[in-house]
Motif scaffolding. Structure first.
Motif, PDB file in Angstrom:
ATOM      1  N   VAL A  26     -75.302  31.009 120.241  1.00 26.52           N
ATOM      2  CA  VAL A  26     -74.194  30.188 119.743  1.00 26.52           C
ATOM      3  C   VAL A  26     -74.319  28.767 120.294  1.00 26.52           C
ATOM      4  O   VAL A  26     -74.215  27.783 119.554  1.00 26.52           O
ATOM      5  CB  VAL A  26     -72.832  30.821 120.110  1.00 26.52           C
ATOM      6  CG1 VAL A  26     -71.682  29.847 119.886  1.00 26.52           C
ATOM      7  CG2 VAL A  26     -72.605  32.099 119.303  1.00 26.52           C
ATOM      8  N   ALA A  27     -74.540  28.643 121.599  1.00 35.20           N
ATOM      9  CA  ALA A  27     -74.682  27.320 122.214  1.00 35.20           C
ATOM     10  C   ALA A  27     -75.903  26.580 121.660  1.00 35.20           C
ATOM     11  O   ALA A  27     -75.842  25.372 121.406  1.00 35.20           O
ATOM     12  CB  ALA A  27     -74.772  27.458 123.728  1.00 35.20           C
ATOM     13  N   LEU A  33     -77.509  21.664 115.919  1.00 34.67           N
ATOM     14  CA  LEU A  33     -76.779  21.034 114.822  1.00 34.67           C
ATOM     15  C   LEU A  33     -76.293  19.636 115.197  1.00 34.67           C
ATOM     16  O   LEU A  33     -76.471  18.683 114.431  1.00 34.67           O
ATOM     17  CB  LEU A  33     -75.594  21.910 114.391  1.00 34.67           C
ATOM     18  CG  LEU A  33     -74.728  21.335 113.270  1.00 34.67           C
ATOM     19  CD1 LEU A  33     -75.545  21.093 112.011  1.00 34.67           C
ATOM     20  CD2 LEU A  33     -73.574  22.288 112.981  1.00 34.67           C
ATOM     21  N   THR A  34     -75.693  19.491 116.378  1.00 35.67           N
ATOM     22  CA  THR A  34     -75.196  18.165 116.780  1.00 35.67           C
ATOM     23  C   THR A  34     -76.351  17.179 116.957  1.00 35.67           C
ATOM     24  O   THR A  34     -76.228  16.007 116.576  1.00 35.67           O
ATOM     25  CB  THR A  34     -74.341  18.242 118.056  1.00 35.67           C
ATOM     26  OG1 THR A  34     -75.092  18.858 119.104  1.00 35.67           O
ATOM     27  CG2 THR A  34     -73.062  19.017 117.818  1.00 35.67           C
ATOM     28  N   ASP A  35     -77.476  17.640 117.504  1.00 37.18           N
ATOM     29  CA  ASP A  35     -78.645  16.761 117.648  1.00 37.18           C
ATOM     30  C   ASP A  35     -79.176  16.323 116.295  1.00 37.18           C
ATOM     31  O   ASP A  35     -79.486  15.152 116.075  1.00 37.18           O
ATOM     32  CB  ASP A  35     -79.765  17.463 118.422  1.00 37.18           C
ATOM     33  CG  ASP A  35     -79.463  17.611 119.900  1.00 37.18           C
ATOM     34  OD1 ASP A  35     -78.501  16.965 120.390  1.00 37.18           O
ATOM     35  OD2 ASP A  35     -80.175  18.397 120.568  1.00 37.18           O
ATOM     36  N   GLN A  39     -79.469  12.532 114.900  1.00 39.61           N
ATOM     37  CA  GLN A  39     -80.786  11.947 114.651  1.00 39.61           C
ATOM     38  C   GLN A  39     -81.034  11.625 113.182  1.00 39.61           C
ATOM     39  O   GLN A  39     -81.563  10.573 112.849  1.00 39.61           O
ATOM     40  CB  GLN A  39     -81.882  12.876 115.169  1.00 39.61           C
ATOM     41  CG  GLN A  39     -81.914  12.976 116.670  1.00 39.61           C
ATOM     42  CD  GLN A  39     -82.904  14.027 117.158  1.00 39.61           C
ATOM     43  OE1 GLN A  39     -83.585  14.673 116.375  1.00 39.61           O
ATOM     44  NE2 GLN A  39     -82.965  14.198 118.470  1.00 39.61           N
ATOM     45  N   GLU A  40     -80.661  12.545 112.298  1.00 38.39           N
ATOM     46  CA  GLU A  40     -80.998  12.360 110.887  1.00 38.39           C
ATOM     47  C   GLU A  40     -79.935  11.626 110.079  1.00 38.39           C
ATOM     48  O   GLU A  40     -80.255  11.003 109.072  1.00 38.39           O
ATOM     49  CB  GLU A  40     -81.308  13.711 110.242  1.00 38.39           C
ATOM     50  CG  GLU A  40     -82.585  14.313 110.783  1.00 38.39           C
ATOM     51  CD  GLU A  40     -83.054  15.503 109.987  1.00 38.39           C
ATOM     52  OE1 GLU A  40     -82.623  15.686 108.829  1.00 38.39           O
ATOM     53  OE2 GLU A  40     -83.870  16.273 110.541  1.00 38.39           O
ATOM     54  N   TYR A  41     -78.661  11.742 110.508  1.00 40.52           N
ATOM     55  CA  TYR A  41     -77.590  11.157 109.704  1.00 40.52           C
ATOM     56  C   TYR A  41     -76.735  10.147 110.465  1.00 40.52           C
ATOM     57  O   TYR A  41     -75.819   9.564 109.897  1.00 40.52           O
ATOM     58  CB  TYR A  41     -76.692  12.272 109.150  1.00 40.52           C
ATOM     59  CG  TYR A  41     -77.456  13.259 108.314  1.00 40.52           C
ATOM     60  CD1 TYR A  41     -77.843  12.949 107.017  1.00 40.52           C
ATOM     61  CD2 TYR A  41     -77.814  14.495 108.834  1.00 40.52           C
ATOM     62  CE1 TYR A  41     -78.558  13.849 106.253  1.00 40.52           C
ATOM     63  CE2 TYR A  41     -78.532  15.408 108.074  1.00 40.52           C
ATOM     64  CZ  TYR A  41     -78.908  15.073 106.787  1.00 40.52           C
ATOM     65  OH  TYR A  41     -79.618  15.967 106.036  1.00 40.52           O
ATOM     66  N   GLY A  42     -76.998   9.980 111.762  1.00 35.27           N
ATOM     67  CA  GLY A  42     -76.215   9.046 112.562  1.00 35.27           C
ATOM     68  C   GLY A  42     -74.782   9.480 112.781  1.00 35.27           C
ATOM     69  O   GLY A  42     -73.917   8.667 113.078  1.00 35.27           O
ATOM     70  N   VAL A  43     -74.517  10.770 112.644  1.00 28.42           N
ATOM     71  CA  VAL A  43     -73.163  11.315 112.794  1.00 28.42           C
ATOM     72  C   VAL A  43     -72.969  11.777 114.233  1.00 28.42           C
ATOM     73  O   VAL A  43     -73.701  12.644 114.721  1.00 28.42           O
ATOM     74  CB  VAL A  43     -72.930  12.499 111.826  1.00 28.42           C
ATOM     75  CG1 VAL A  43     -71.577  13.140 112.073  1.00 28.42           C
ATOM     76  CG2 VAL A  43     -73.050  12.042 110.380  1.00 28.42           C
ATOM     77  N   ASP A  59     -66.739  19.008 115.568  1.00 30.05           N
ATOM     78  CA  ASP A  59     -65.926  18.169 114.694  1.00 30.05           C
ATOM     79  C   ASP A  59     -66.735  16.942 114.312  1.00 30.05           C
ATOM     80  O   ASP A  59     -67.035  16.100 115.152  1.00 30.05           O
ATOM     81  CB  ASP A  59     -64.649  17.767 115.425  1.00 30.05           C
ATOM     82  CG  ASP A  59     -63.693  16.965 114.562  1.00 30.05           C
ATOM     83  OD1 ASP A  59     -64.060  16.578 113.434  1.00 30.05           O
ATOM     84  OD2 ASP A  59     -62.562  16.715 115.027  1.00 30.05           O
ATOM     85  N   THR A  60     -67.091  16.841 113.041  1.00 26.00           N
ATOM     86  CA  THR A  60     -67.856  15.693 112.559  1.00 26.00           C
ATOM     87  C   THR A  60     -66.967  14.682 111.854  1.00 26.00           C
ATOM     88  O   THR A  60     -67.455  13.675 111.362  1.00 26.00           O
ATOM     89  CB  THR A  60     -68.960  16.129 111.586  1.00 26.00           C
ATOM     90  OG1 THR A  60     -68.366  16.585 110.377  1.00 26.00           O
ATOM     91  CG2 THR A  60     -69.842  17.203 112.187  1.00 26.00           C
ATOM     92  N   GLY A  61     -65.682  14.961 111.791  1.00 22.81           N
ATOM     93  CA  GLY A  61     -64.759  14.098 111.067  1.00 22.81           C
ATOM     94  C   GLY A  61     -64.379  14.740 109.742  1.00 22.81           C
ATOM     95  O   GLY A  61     -63.284  15.247 109.585  1.00 22.81           O
ATOM     96  N   ASP A  62     -65.300  14.745 108.794  1.00 23.68           N
ATOM     97  CA  ASP A  62     -65.035  15.331 107.483  1.00 23.68           C
ATOM     98  C   ASP A  62     -65.305  16.824 107.428  1.00 23.68           C
ATOM     99  O   ASP A  62     -64.769  17.534 106.586  1.00 23.68           O
ATOM    100  CB  ASP A  62     -65.882  14.655 106.402  1.00 23.68           C
ATOM    101  CG  ASP A  62     -65.504  13.201 106.192  1.00 23.68           C
ATOM    102  OD1 ASP A  62     -64.349  12.843 106.467  1.00 23.68           O
ATOM    103  OD2 ASP A  62     -66.364  12.426 105.755  1.00 23.68           O
ATOM    104  N   VAL A  63     -66.165  17.307 108.323  1.00 27.85           N
ATOM    105  CA  VAL A  63     -66.544  18.714 108.341  1.00 27.85           C
ATOM    106  C   VAL A  63     -66.283  19.282 109.735  1.00 27.85           C
ATOM    107  O   VAL A  63     -66.674  18.691 110.727  1.00 27.85           O
ATOM    108  CB  VAL A  63     -68.035  18.908 107.972  1.00 27.85           C
ATOM    109  CG1 VAL A  63     -68.420  20.372 108.029  1.00 27.85           C
ATOM    110  CG2 VAL A  63     -68.333  18.324 106.598  1.00 27.85           C
ATOM    111  N   ILE A  64     -65.608  20.431 109.769  1.00 29.36           N
ATOM    112  CA  ILE A  64     -65.350  21.151 111.007  1.00 29.36           C
ATOM    113  C   ILE A  64     -66.243  22.393 110.990  1.00 29.36           C
ATOM    114  O   ILE A  64     -66.201  23.176 110.042  1.00 29.36           O
ATOM    115  CB  ILE A  64     -63.869  21.604 111.108  1.00 29.36           C
ATOM    116  CG1 ILE A  64     -62.915  20.438 110.860  1.00 29.36           C
ATOM    117  CG2 ILE A  64     -63.606  22.293 112.428  1.00 29.36           C
ATOM    118  CD1 ILE A  64     -63.008  19.318 111.844  1.00 29.36           C
ATOM    119  N   VAL A  65     -67.050  22.554 112.028  1.00 31.78           N
ATOM    120  CA  VAL A  65     -67.963  23.694 112.105  1.00 31.78           C
ATOM    121  C   VAL A  65     -67.533  24.590 113.261  1.00 31.78           C
ATOM    122  O   VAL A  65     -67.290  24.109 114.370  1.00 31.78           O
ATOM    123  CB  VAL A  65     -69.428  23.235 112.325  1.00 31.78           C
ATOM    124  CG1 VAL A  65     -70.358  24.433 112.399  1.00 31.78           C
ATOM    125  CG2 VAL A  65     -69.860  22.272 111.228  1.00 31.78           C
TER     126      VAL A  65
END
Length: 93
Positions: A26-27, A33-35, A39-43, A59-65
């Motif tokens: 899980v970790a 995912l956060t990396d 790296q790829e989307y600047g999020v 929490d990415t702002g628009d998407v909660i995972v």
């Protein structure tokens, strides 16, 4: 499982619910995912729970995972709470 939250919640547009088999997995999923998002989307993402690895919230702002261990996912049953009425949550696993 992906759940469309548009028009249903102010917290984001989509919710993604996933599982890992162990706290370590899980970790690792959450970290990867956060990396990748950075790296790829600047999020830049905010995370909670990575230390324990039972349930990690990203929490990415628009998407909660949400990334859960199976037992924790079953206990909280977010699919039942957020899936559109009539949708069979088991079909998304």
């Amino acid at each position: 499982m992906q759940i469309d939250l548009r028009g249903r919640s102010e917290m984001g547009d989509y919710m993604v619910i996933a599982s890992g088999r162990s706290t370590r997995q899980v970790a690792a999923i959450a970290e990867h995912l956060t990396d990748k998002l950075k790296q790829e989307y600047g999020v830049l993402s905010k995370t909670e729970g990575k230390e324990t690895g039972d349930w990690v919230l990203i929490d990415t702002g628009d998407v909660i995972v949400h990334v859960f261990r199976p037992e924790v996912r079953e206990f909280y049953q977010l699919e039942k709470m957020w899936a559109p009425s009539g949708a069979a949550a088991d079909s998304f696993r």
